[in-house]
Each structure stands twice: as C-alpha cells, then as structure tokens.
Motif scaffolding. Structure first.
Motif, PDB file in Angstrom:
ATOM      1  N   LEU A  44      45.206 -54.637   5.118  1.00  0.00           N
ATOM      2  CA  LEU A  44      46.476 -54.980   4.651  1.00  0.00           C
ATOM      3  C   LEU A  44      47.191 -54.751   6.041  1.00  0.00           C
ATOM      4  N   PHE A  45      48.338 -55.404   6.252  1.00  0.00           N
ATOM      5  CA  PHE A  45      49.246 -55.323   7.460  1.00  0.00           C
ATOM      6  C   PHE A  45      50.197 -54.210   6.859  1.00  0.00           C
ATOM      7  N   GLY A  46      50.199 -53.145   7.926  1.00  0.00           N
ATOM      8  CA  GLY A  46      51.341 -52.009   7.448  1.00  0.00           C
ATOM      9  C   GLY A  46      52.642 -52.496   7.876  1.00  0.00           C
ATOM     10  N   PRO A  47      53.505 -51.629   7.562  1.00  0.00           N
ATOM     11  CA  PRO A  47      55.092 -51.872   8.289  1.00  0.00           C
ATOM     12  C   PRO A  47      55.081 -51.733   9.783  1.00  0.00           C
ATOM     13  N   ASP A  48      54.046 -51.285  10.219  1.00  0.00           N
ATOM     14  CA  ASP A  48      54.046 -51.355  11.907  1.00  0.00           C
ATOM     15  C   ASP A  48      53.541 -52.402  12.508  1.00  0.00           C
ATOM     16  N   GLY A  49      53.167 -53.580  11.604  1.00  0.00           N
ATOM     17  CA  GLY A  49      52.729 -54.669  12.050  1.00  0.00           C
ATOM     18  C   GLY A  49      51.308 -54.748  12.374  1.00  0.00           C
ATOM     19  N   HIS A  50      50.506 -53.635  12.266  1.00  0.00           N
ATOM     20  CA  HIS A  50      49.272 -53.739  12.471  1.00  0.00           C
ATOM     21  C   HIS A  50      48.458 -53.720  11.378  1.00  0.00           C
ATOM     22  N   LEU A  51      47.159 -54.147  11.626  1.00  0.00           N
ATOM     23  CA  LEU A  51      46.209 -54.198  10.260  1.00  0.00           C
ATOM     24  C   LEU A  51      45.451 -52.933  10.117  1.00  0.00           C
ATOM     25  N   TRP A  52      45.607 -52.480   8.962  1.00  0.00           N
ATOM     26  CA  TRP A  52      44.908 -51.295   8.404  1.00  0.00           C
ATOM     27  C   TRP A  52      43.708 -51.843   7.634  1.00  0.00           C
ATOM     28  N   PHE A  53      42.537 -51.124   7.747  1.00  0.00           N
ATOM     29  CA  PHE A  53      41.258 -51.308   7.213  1.00  0.00           C
ATOM     30  C   PHE A  53      40.577 -50.279   6.708  1.00  0.00           C
ATOM     31  N   GLY A  54      40.416 -49.920   5.235  1.00  0.00           N
ATOM     32  CA  GLY A  54      39.602 -48.923   4.917  1.00  0.00           C
ATOM     33  C   GLY A  54      38.118 -49.228   4.640  1.00  0.00           C
ATOM     34  N   LEU A  55      37.461 -48.060   5.213  1.00  0.00           N
ATOM     35  CA  LEU A  55      35.827 -48.114   5.188  1.00  0.00           C
ATOM     36  C   LEU A  55      35.472 -46.886   4.747  1.00  0.00           C
ATOM     37  N   GLY A 108      34.058 -43.834   7.051  1.00  0.00           N
ATOM     38  CA  GLY A 108      34.562 -42.596   6.586  1.00  0.00           C
ATOM     39  C   GLY A 108      36.030 -42.572   7.124  1.00  0.00           C
ATOM     40  N   THR A 109      36.583 -43.811   7.494  1.00  0.00           N
ATOM     41  CA  THR A 109      37.855 -43.620   8.198  1.00  0.00           C
ATOM     42  C   THR A 109      38.912 -44.862   7.774  1.00  0.00           C
ATOM     43  N   MET A 110      40.176 -44.743   8.075  1.00  0.00           N
ATOM     44  CA  MET A 110      41.007 -45.737   7.891  1.00  0.00           C
ATOM     45  C   MET A 110      41.464 -46.361   9.468  1.00  0.00           C
ATOM     46  N   LEU A 111      41.150 -47.686   9.600  1.00  0.00           N
ATOM     47  CA  LEU A 111      41.274 -48.103  10.895  1.00  0.00           C
ATOM     48  C   LEU A 111      42.627 -48.874  10.951  1.00  0.00           C
ATOM     49  N   ARG A 112      43.288 -48.701  12.092  1.00  0.00           N
ATOM     50  CA  ARG A 112      44.477 -49.274  12.666  1.00  0.00           C
ATOM     51  C   ARG A 112      44.541 -50.171  13.914  1.00  0.00           C
ATOM     52  N   ILE A 113      44.297 -51.785  13.760  1.00  0.00           N
ATOM     53  CA  ILE A 113      44.233 -52.348  14.893  1.00  0.00           C
ATOM     54  C   ILE A 113      44.965 -53.608  14.884  1.00  0.00           C
ATOM     55  N   ASP A 114      45.126 -54.099  16.324  1.00  0.00           N
ATOM     56  CA  ASP A 114      45.850 -55.425  16.670  1.00  0.00           C
ATOM     57  C   ASP A 114      44.672 -56.527  16.286  1.00  0.00           C
ATOM     58  N   SER A 151      42.394 -55.386  19.786  1.00  0.00           N
ATOM     59  CA  SER A 151      42.939 -54.028  20.387  1.00  0.00           C
ATOM     60  C   SER A 151      43.373 -53.012  19.526  1.00  0.00           C
ATOM     61  N   SER A 152      43.419 -51.668  20.111  1.00  0.00           N
ATOM     62  CA  SER A 152      43.778 -50.631  19.196  1.00  0.00           C
ATOM     63  C   SER A 152      45.048 -50.052  19.858  1.00  0.00           C
ATOM     64  N   PRO A 153      46.200 -49.933  18.920  1.00  0.00           N
ATOM     65  CA  PRO A 153      47.306 -49.429  19.470  1.00  0.00           C
ATOM     66  C   PRO A 153      47.410 -48.070  20.193  1.00  0.00           C
ATOM     67  N   ALA A 154      47.931 -47.984  21.172  1.00  0.00           N
ATOM     68  CA  ALA A 154      47.954 -46.828  22.173  1.00  0.00           C
ATOM     69  C   ALA A 154      48.436 -45.780  21.681  1.00  0.00           C
ATOM     70  N   ASP A 155      48.964 -45.587  20.323  1.00  0.00           N
ATOM     71  CA  ASP A 155      49.567 -44.356  19.790  1.00  0.00           C
ATOM     72  C   ASP A 155      48.364 -44.014  18.416  1.00  0.00           C
ATOM     73  N   ASN A 156      47.207 -44.679  18.666  1.00  0.00           N
ATOM     74  CA  ASN A 156      46.219 -43.935  17.684  1.00  0.00           C
ATOM     75  C   ASN A 156      45.728 -42.787  18.089  1.00  0.00           C
ATOM     76  N   PRO A 157      45.386 -42.008  17.021  1.00  0.00           N
ATOM     77  CA  PRO A 157      45.172 -40.622  17.477  1.00  0.00           C
ATOM     78  C   PRO A 157      43.877 -40.297  18.736  1.00  0.00           C
ATOM     79  N   TYR A 158      43.056 -41.443  18.738  1.00  0.00           N
ATOM     80  CA  TYR A 158      42.023 -41.260  19.395  1.00  0.00           C
ATOM     81  C   TYR A 158      41.981 -42.206  20.418  1.00  0.00           C
ATOM     82  N   ALA A 159      43.170 -42.802  20.715  1.00  0.00           N
ATOM     83  CA  ALA A 159      43.190 -43.977  21.765  1.00  0.00           C
ATOM     84  C   ALA A 159      42.587 -43.420  23.067  1.00  0.00           C
TER      85      ALA A 159
END
Length: 414
Positions: free
Chosen positions: A192-203, A224-230, A240-248
């Motif tokens: 899904l694309f979230g309200p933040d405009g990034h693609l979220w992916f459940g694995l 075992g995660t929820m991903l958030r990418i551009d 790419s991975s958004p700069a504000d992701n927790p492990y960026a």
C-alpha cells in the motif's frame, strides 16, 4: 521449489489452506464459541492484560468521533466472481477497480474479461504463495505487484501505466525488490502507499513454527517487518529508503519501518487519521490486530516472537513493545484478515468503525478504539461462500470484501 538449508520439516498453520475439497470442507467447519476453558477471548470480549513490557490493549491517542457499533447495519452486494481474489485496489483518479487473483492475474472490473496482467507462469501458488498484492502510485502512473516467483521467493515489480484503464506501457516492467523466502508460508505480501507517499510492504517472518529463522527481531533481515520505501529508481539503485526510517543511519536494514510481526497478511491506513492498522496472523493460540497512531509508526516493535498477541511466547520481552488493540483466541478463529476503518459516505452509521474478518470464521467483525475505550462486536453479516481473505477500499472510501472462494462484494447500507 528448491530446498534450502534450515527449512523446518513441516509447515505450520496458514492464513488459509489450499487443497482438494477445501471449499466443501470449510463450508462444514464448526467453530467453537469463545469464553470456554481455553482462556481465550472472543472478538467482543476484553482480552487478558498485557505484560508490563507491552502497551495495554486499547491505548490510543485522540481520534475522530467513533460510531455506536450497535447501530451499524450493512449488506454485501456481489460485484464480481473471480478465481481466488486476494487483493483489490483503486487507481487514483479512475473509476475502475483492480483485483489480483492468487493464481497470477490482475483483473479490471470494467466488463472486459481479459486480464490486465497475466504472470501465472511466473508465480508459485502452493500454500500461502501466489500473486498477493497490488497497488498504484499516488499519481496513478505506476502499478506495483507483489508475488512469490516459481522459486518461492518474494518479488515486487513495477509497470508504467498510461492514461487509459488498461494502458500498460510496453517494456516498462522492472523488478524493484526481491527477498529470499526460506519456507512457503508467512509470505505477507500486501503493498500500500501510505499517507506519506511511500510504499509500505508487509513481510512475514519466513515461515515455520515459532520463528525458527530468528527474523522477528532481526533488524538485519527484511522478513518479519513492515517495509517503507520509495519504489522509484534512485541513481543505480532500484529504489530508495526514506531518510527518516528508523535504521536509515545504521543498526539495521534502511528499508525497515516496523519490526516484530509474524505474518502481517493484511494492513491498511485510516484515510482520516493516518493510523496504521495491521492484522497479524498468530501462532498457536491467538490472533491480533495492531494499531499504530500516525506520528508513532516508525520504529515500533510489535513483539513477535516474544509475544503472541498479549501473551508471552518465547524469550524475555524487552520494554517498549507495542501491544495489540484487539486479540481473540483460536476458539473463535484462526487467521485474522485485517481490514479498513470506514471513511465512506454511503453508510453514515459505519463511519469510524474498523472492519475485519477471519478466514475460518466468515463473519465480518466491527471494532472501535478511542480514548473512551474499545468496543467490538460480530456484525452478523457472513461473507457468502465463506473464506474472507481481503478487504479493499475505493477512491471514495467505500469498502469491499474478497472471498478466496471467488466472490468480490461491496459493503452497502442495509
């Protein structure tokens, strides 16, 4: 599927089971009522208190007004009959609905029976595998599909889309992301694309019983995660991975937004609040629904495998885990199907209610969570043919439910 070292000898319970006579078998399935000696809770009961390391059930921040669930009434109207539909999406600015069939085809609900995409020869369909998710970019210019390939591994592919409902740009397909899967279950797959405009992916955690591969708390693994990418290319990189992701900046994979999920088969964002709702399929005893308020999404740890819902499962749980807002025992159902908070206009009585289901129970469930507390009830509306496997939402906020037995239904006022 190729053999992999460390594969468990047997596959554990799935969000559905595929095999001969499945529909007939499920039609006669009798689910035991909750509140028995097993100590579980029904969807309408108050679950057990969490451990001190886990946020209590029902905690929330300010939300819009919630409905009186006793007043909610709706009916199901069949709009399509397809082959194992598992995901539905709307393309922004277009009236058509798009449905992914587990077997590897994307259908447009426009009266034309020809598939928009047909990758059935490239998709594994055993167990929980298949074409599992589809989404359009916020500008409607790209279509994304998630699926398991013939080796059983997860892939996320992109197609450019033209102005028309069926205008895939020839030669535009490209792979965005590939993730090795050590077992044929717990694939997740929703995108899904979230309200933040990034693609979220459940694995999911990679499969097997009790997280045998150790992915649930491993920030070095995408499982075992929820991903958030551009998902658009960034230089020579496919995404790419958004700069504000927790492990960026380090400490884990930069794509990760949330850890500690077992099999987040279906999730959604509340279009009014931005809250993230996740239906995470449980292990032996409990199913759970998690809610992460907008502004508190990134870096959340939902606890698996330390916890199964609010109950200790493996190891010593650390502080700071986020507990579910709803759980129910396997006396009630065995495979939660996360849904949506209703924000449409056709049924005012339902605005603000979260709707979800369980593949083995069949009835649609209602839930509200607010500062005033938590309320839930069984709607009494059964999905025809049973086997609810997914919900969908159109551009207007109207909701749909999909049955693995073939039906696609719109929720209409009763």
């Amino acid at each position: 599927m190729r053999k992999r070292a460390g594969r468990p000898p047997a596959v554990t319970r799935s969000w559905y089971r595929v095999g001969p006579g499945l529909v007939a078998a499920l039609a006669g399935l009798v689910l035991v009522a909750a509140c028995g000696s097993g100590g579980g809770s029904s969807p309408g009961a108050t679950p057990a208190t969490t451990t001190s390391s886990t946020a209590p059930i029902g905690t929330t921040t300010t939300t819009p007004a919630v409905p009186d669930l006793a007043a909610v009434r709706f009916r199901l109207t069949k709009i399509a009959d397809l082959e194992q539909p598992v995901a539905l999406a709307a393309r922004p600015g277009h009236p058509e609905l798009y449905v992914a069939e587990k077997t590897g085809r994307v259908r447009v609900l426009d009266g034309n029976a020809a598939p928009l995409v047909d990758i059935h020869t490239e998709v594994s369909t055993g167990n929980e595998q298949g074409l599992l998710g589809l989404a359009f970019s916020p500008d409607g210019a790209y279509l994304y599909l998630s699926y398991t390939d013939t080796k059983g591994d997860t892939r996320l592919d992109e197609w450019a889309v033209g102005a028309g409902a069926r205008d895939l740009v020839a030669g535009s397909r490209r792979n965005v992301l590939a993730v090795d899967q050590p077992a044929p279950n717990h694939n997740g797959g929703t995108i899904l694309f979230g309200p933040d405009g990034h693609l979220w992916f459940g694995l999911g955690d990679g499969g097997g019983e009790g997280d045998p591969f150790g992915n649930g708390q491993n920030t070095g693994s995408l499982l075992g995660t929820m991903l958030r990418i551009d998902p658009r290319p960034a230089g020579s990189a496919a995404y790419s991975s958004p700069a504000d992701n927790p492990y960026a900046a380090g400490g884990g994979r930069p794509e990760i937004a949330v850890i500690g999920v077992r099999n987040p088969w279906k999730f959604s964002f509340d279009r009014a609040t931005g809250d993230l709702w996740i239906g995470d399929v449980g292990q032996d005893r409990y199913e759970e629904i998690d809610r992460l308020p907008a502004g508190h999404l990134l870096g959340a740890n939902l606890g698996w495998p330390f916890m199964e819902a609010t109950h200790p499962y493996k190891g010593t749980a650390p502080a700071g885990l986020v507990g579910p807002v709803q759980e129910y025992s396997h006396q009630v159902g065995q495979a939660v199907v996360g849904g949506y908070v209703y924000r449409g206009s056709a049924n005012p009585s339902m605005v603000g209610a979260y709707l979800f289901a369980d593949t083995y129970k069949g009835n649609i469930q209602l839930l509200t969570v607010s500062q005033a507390g938590r309320s839930s009830r069984d709607s009494g509306v059964a999905v025809p043919g049973g086997m609810p496997v997914s919900f969908g939402q159109d551009d207007a906020g109207e909701l749909y439910v999909l049955s693995l037995s073939g039906g696609v239904f719109r929720l209409d006022p009763a």
